[in-house]
Enzyme design. Structure first.
Site, PDB file in Angstrom:
ATOM      1  N   ASP A  54      50.158  29.036  -8.955  1.00  0.00           N
ATOM      2  CA  ASP A  54      49.760  29.369 -10.324  1.00  0.00           C
ATOM      3  C   ASP A  54      50.934  29.993 -11.082  1.00  0.00           C
ATOM      4  O   ASP A  54      51.972  30.339 -10.499  1.00  0.00           O
ATOM      5  CB  ASP A  54      48.574  30.333 -10.269  1.00  0.00           C
ATOM      6  CG  ASP A  54      47.636  30.181 -11.451  1.00  0.00           C
ATOM      7  OD1 ASP A  54      48.092  29.748 -12.527  1.00  0.00           O
ATOM      8  OD2 ASP A  54      46.444  30.500 -11.305  1.00  0.00           O
ATOM      9  N   GLU A  82      55.009  28.364 -14.992  1.00  0.00           N
ATOM     10  CA  GLU A  82      55.872  28.022 -16.138  1.00  0.00           C
ATOM     11  C   GLU A  82      57.238  28.731 -16.096  1.00  0.00           C
ATOM     12  O   GLU A  82      58.219  28.052 -16.426  1.00  0.00           O
ATOM     13  CB  GLU A  82      55.135  28.358 -17.446  1.00  0.00           C
ATOM     14  CG  GLU A  82      53.843  27.601 -17.653  1.00  0.00           C
ATOM     15  CD  GLU A  82      52.685  28.209 -16.857  1.00  0.00           C
ATOM     16  OE1 GLU A  82      51.723  27.488 -16.564  1.00  0.00           O
ATOM     17  OE2 GLU A  82      52.773  29.399 -16.513  1.00  0.00           O
ATOM     18  N   ASP A  92      44.878  26.648 -18.307  1.00  0.00           N
ATOM     19  CA  ASP A  92      43.685  27.395 -18.713  1.00  0.00           C
ATOM     20  C   ASP A  92      43.138  26.853 -20.035  1.00  0.00           C
ATOM     21  O   ASP A  92      43.271  27.474 -21.095  1.00  0.00           O
ATOM     22  CB  ASP A  92      44.016  28.876 -18.843  1.00  0.00           C
ATOM     23  CG  ASP A  92      44.353  29.498 -17.503  1.00  0.00           C
ATOM     24  OD1 ASP A  92      44.069  28.872 -16.460  1.00  0.00           O
ATOM     25  OD2 ASP A  92      44.902  30.614 -17.484  1.00  0.00           O
TER      26      ASP A  92
END
Length: 670
Positions: free
Chosen positions: A382, A385, A452
């Site tokens: 997760d 980025e 998300d």
């Protein structure tokens, strides 16, 4: 006359006014172009793999006309050194001599530069590379952007990652070429009608790769050879994955797995989400909630279920590993202000530096000891980025350089951390779920999901477009949170409708995974009374009422029926770089009607899928491409291609069509 062109071992080199431009073959029908101002060409390997030597290159130089060319198979680059005001303009042609792409000219008195190096005082360059407009061109790929725009011509895209945005700078052009901007700098690209501009905010050199081919499949295969393809998807990647935010303890997770087995429902993977750890960066289970991870994994394996565990790259300042990682330089560093990147998840945290090989080894060693050695062989990577509280891209520095110059490579190196660690332990066919990607991430087993996103039909539509672009950008392993991540109430009839439509589509995605932060949540407390992270509402297939349950089970079983077919598609992705989800033009490029269709697609070559993307819809229009006949899977009705038909789609049905009668076993099951 000055000799500005030279040929050197199959390379065409142009030198003028401090610039060195080098063009060379880089794989079949492909060229790599690099240009450096005031320095030698750099051999960066951000995404491109070493080249093979089995290509025939032809370099020709004509000093009289100030022209040089380099030909590699189906692509030729021509450089014309018109004058001092227009030095070294490059044009690319296909095998038929048709112009594919051309740098802009000087514009006469406009004094434009195709390769504009703007110095950053005391540093490197802001770079703009400009190409002339291309009438009738359509552009696809470039990664994942939260929009419904299909043909990217006319778009401006940020070359940067954010939560739910993955910049993967490879495009497919309808003119018959593929183009990789081989530069991980923060920037943007403008696909304007009059010209295309690639902009890097800080860089050392021009670096891009271009290939020509006669079909989308040929171009994607060339790109796969250049940067690598996905491994073979393991068997547990072909079925259903169960997930929620979040299973907060061992017994809760096991009981869900047992219930799937009691109900005789197919399930391949179950997931432990974030904050199962004491502190971010501890990279281990919190003992109070997960007292015996080995027994948990063993019981799941006995049921035929693999466990996937979430790992975040953030290191809490109170983590047991923070001080050592800080001291050894394993953390990214802020250029100014406090040395933290995210403040809203409990104590402030900073990311580990995935561009530092020693930091990668350190993080993997912790995860190996505390997860992999228990038998866990899928990781959920997760925050890849990485996500900042404020996306000040110029405020962070990595071992590989300032974020503004190389930051887009971070998710690729994050996937690499786990891929290389697992590979060293002897694991084959590695797949890890990751929230972002860059060029080359695919070779590190990256299964990208779309972040998300909200639980809405609008977001649902955006995901279909994003998935098609990701496939064309060379990322064939892609998925979403079925039902959306945030905003879904299992008791809300409108959400139940959305979930059904999304779940149906999920059965025809590369990986089928149910996830989301369902409401209402529940507070969780430790034995000492301190608050742990809360857990979202129920998110199992039986959590949404009996009518919904029956429909979801139908598509769970359908996914199992598709297992052999999906395995074949995964082999094509592994061997040829072929997308699993394909725009209609991928197989039917000669049908002019398909190039703008964004609400239907091909799952592999033989199944046309037309999801229901609008609330309350019980039917839709479906275009069937020319050159095939199509069997409606729900009814068995046969239609000739080249027409638009009206299709009924009751709540328990997604429109699916079989190409030329293939996959006949699906008739009546959808």
């Amino acid at each position: 006359m000055m000799n500005v062109f030279t040929a050197d071992n199959g390379k065409l080199i142009f030198e003028n006014n401090g610039e060195t431009l080098q063009i060379e073959a880089w794989g079949g029908n492909s060229l790599r172009i690099r240009s450096r101002m005031m320095g030698e060409i750099l051999d960066t390997d951000y995404a491109l793999l070493p080249i093979s030597d089995d290509v025939e290159v032809k370099v020709e130089i004509d000093h009289e006309t100030r022209t040089a060319s380099i030909k590699n198979g189906k692509i030729t680059a021509v450089i014309k050194n018109y004058s001092r005001s227009e030095p070294g303009r490059i044009s690319f042609y296909n095998e038929q001599g048709e112009l594919l792409l051309q740098e802009i000219g000087s514009g006469g008195a406009l004094k434009l530069l195709a390769r504009a190096f703007k110095p950053i005082i005391g540093g490197d360059y802001k770079l703009t590379v400009s190409f002339a407009g291309n009438d009738g061109e359509r552009i696809y790929g470039m990664g994942q952007y939260q929009q419904e725009t299909f043909d990217l011509k006319g778009s401006t895209l940020e070359l940067a990652h954010r939560n739910s945005q993955a910049s993967v700078p490879f495009l497919y052009s309808s003119k018959g070429y593929g183009f990789l901007w081989h530069n991980p700098a923060i920037g943007k690209v403008n696909f304007a009608n009059n010209q295309t501009e690639w902009i890097a905010e800080s860089t050392k050199q021009v670096d891009y790769w271009i290939t020509a081919g006669d079909s989308p499949a040929e171009i994607e295969a060339a790109y796969g050879e250049a940067v690598g393809t996905v491994p073979m998807m393991p068997e547990y990647g072909l079925g259903f994955w169960q997930c929620k935010l979040r299973y907060y303890n061992q017994e809760q997770l096991l009981e869900v797995a047992r219930e799937y087995k009691r109900r005789k429902l197919p399930i391949d993977v179950i997931v432990i989400d974030f904050f199962h750890w004491p502190k971010q960066g501890d990279f281990r289970f919190e003992e109070e909630f997960f007292p015996d991870p080995k027994a948990m994994v063993d019981e799941l394996k006995a049921m035929g279920i693999e466990l996937m565990v979430s790992v975040w790259p953030q290191i809490d300042r109170y983590s047991e590993n923070y001080n050592e990682m800080y001291q050894k330089g394993y953390l990214i560093k802020a250029e100014r202000g406090v040395n933290y990147a995210m403040m809203h998840w409990f104590p402030a945290s900073i990311y580990f530096d995935a561009t530092n090989p020693r930091a990668r080894d350190y993080v993997w060693s912790k995860c190996k000891k505390n997860y992999f050695d228990y038998g866990i062989k899928i990781f959920w990577l997760d925050e890849a980025e990485p996500e900042y509280d404020v996306y000040d891209f110029d405020n962070y520095r990595y071992a590989l350089g300032p974020n503004v110059q190389i930051g887009n490579i971070y998710p690729q190196h994050y996937s690499r951390t786990f891929y290389e660690g697992m590979q060293a332990e002897g694991q084959d066919n590695i797949v890890n779920l990751v929230r972002c990607a860059w060029a080359g991430s695919q070779r590190y087993g990256a299964l990208v999901w779309s972040g998300d996103i909200h639980s809405s039909f609008e977001d649902f539509r955006k995901q279909l477009v994003a998935g098609l672009h990701m496939g064309m950008a060379g990322i064939p392993w892609w998925t979403t949170d079925i039902g959306g991540f945030g905003g879904g109430d299992p008791d809300n009839p409108k959400f139940r409708e959305l979930l059904i439509r999304w779940f149906q589509w999920g059965a025809f995605c590369p990986v089928m995974r149910l996830h989301g932060a369902r409401s209402p949540g529940k507070d969780i407390f430790r034995k000492d009374g301190s608050k742990a992270l809360d857990t979202g509402g129920n998110n199992e297939v039986w959590s949404f009422g009996e009518e919904v349950y029956g429909i979801l089970v139908k598509y769970l079983e359908l996914r199992e029926t598709l297992r052999d077919y999906t395995r074949k598609l995964m082999k094509e992705a592994h061997e040829k770089g072929a997308p699993v989800m394909r725009p209609l033009f991928y197989e039917f490029q000669n049908d002019d009607n398909v190039w703008d269709i964004k609400d239907e697609y091909l799952y592999g070559s033989d199944l046309l899928v037309a999801p229901i993307l609008y609330e309350g819809s019980l039917s839709r229009e479906v275009y069937l491409p020319k050159g095939s006949h199509w069997t409606e899977a729900h009814t068995g009705s046969i239609f000739e291609g080249g027409q638009t038909i009206h299709v009924d789609a009751p709540l328990n049905t997604i429109p699916v069509f079989l190409r030329d009668g293939k996959q006949e076993y699906l008739i009546g099951k959808i």
